[in-house]
Design a protein around this motif. Sequence first.
Motif, PDB file in Angstrom:
ATOM      1  N   ARG A  58      34.963  35.426 -57.153  1.00  0.00           N
ATOM      2  CA  ARG A  58      34.483  34.076 -57.485  1.00  0.00           C
ATOM      3  C   ARG A  58      33.177  34.134 -58.270  1.00  0.00           C
ATOM      4  N   GLU A  85      36.798  30.194 -60.858  1.00  0.00           N
ATOM      5  CA  GLU A  85      37.621  29.598 -59.804  1.00  0.00           C
ATOM      6  C   GLU A  85      38.706  28.729 -60.422  1.00  0.00           C
ATOM      7  N   PRO A  86      40.010  28.988 -60.181  1.00  0.00           N
ATOM      8  CA  PRO A  86      40.508  30.028 -59.286  1.00  0.00           C
ATOM      9  C   PRO A  86      40.382  31.413 -59.910  1.00  0.00           C
TER      10      PRO A  86
END
Length: 282
Positions: A154, A171-172
Amino acid sequence: MDIGLVSPVVTRLPGDPNAWEDTAGIEDLARIAAAADRLGFHHLTCSEHVAVPVPVAEQRGSTYWDPLATFGFLAARTTRIRLVTQVLVLGYHHPLEIAKRYGTLDTVSGGRLVLGLGVGSLREEFDLLGAPFEQRGERADDALRALRAALSQRLPEYHGPHYDFAGLIVEPHAVQAKVPLWIGGRTKRSLRRAVELGDGWVPFGLSLDELRRMLGTVRLPDGFQVVLSPGRPLDPGAASDRDRLARVAEAGATTISARIAAKSADHYCEQLEALAELGSEV
């Protein structure tokens, strides 16, 4: 021995005997993908070219479906089979672009992404995209290190000679703890790059004898994948092609990536049934 498939339809090479693919579409491919998924094949592939110069297309072909769009569709029609980019050209993308776009694909597919990656050789395409062609091998090595640091994170951080980033959220991102990186190429340098920075090697254009010699020059890490092709399209019903599979396995393949000879999408699915049975014997 895992057997994967060089996906039909999405790449058309000059002289390819499977003429039915010229008019086939995404539903034909999805039906084939679902059959391969049900039968337990390891992977499907999709290559990358943005635009191919007309003279080059005579040797390399001109049809190359975009892998991200193609795999996004196929991910919704399958449940287990892995989705392999074979290959993305590293120089065409920033590593975080790959981490975000293909990390999203890993998320929506439930962790089935394999990133096949290459240095690239088509100078006209580099120039078209404004990507530096010189020192592309050095830049590719840096991109691989950056990808290893960024995928599945992340808050990725990397500091290298060509790519440098921190303090950014992706993110994702990929849901696999370690997305497999398979390195394409046909040189000793590509094999060393794969051993040092990747998880597998996907060579092309080399004889089985050449492959044996090259593989004999390196010590492969545990779990390292050697992904070899039987060459011309495979007919599982032909005795000579059954022998070909065995020879590829003996050359050092841990995974075979096969093209299938077929007269139609229906026939292709029938050939998959035969290949699945044959694969259990290799």
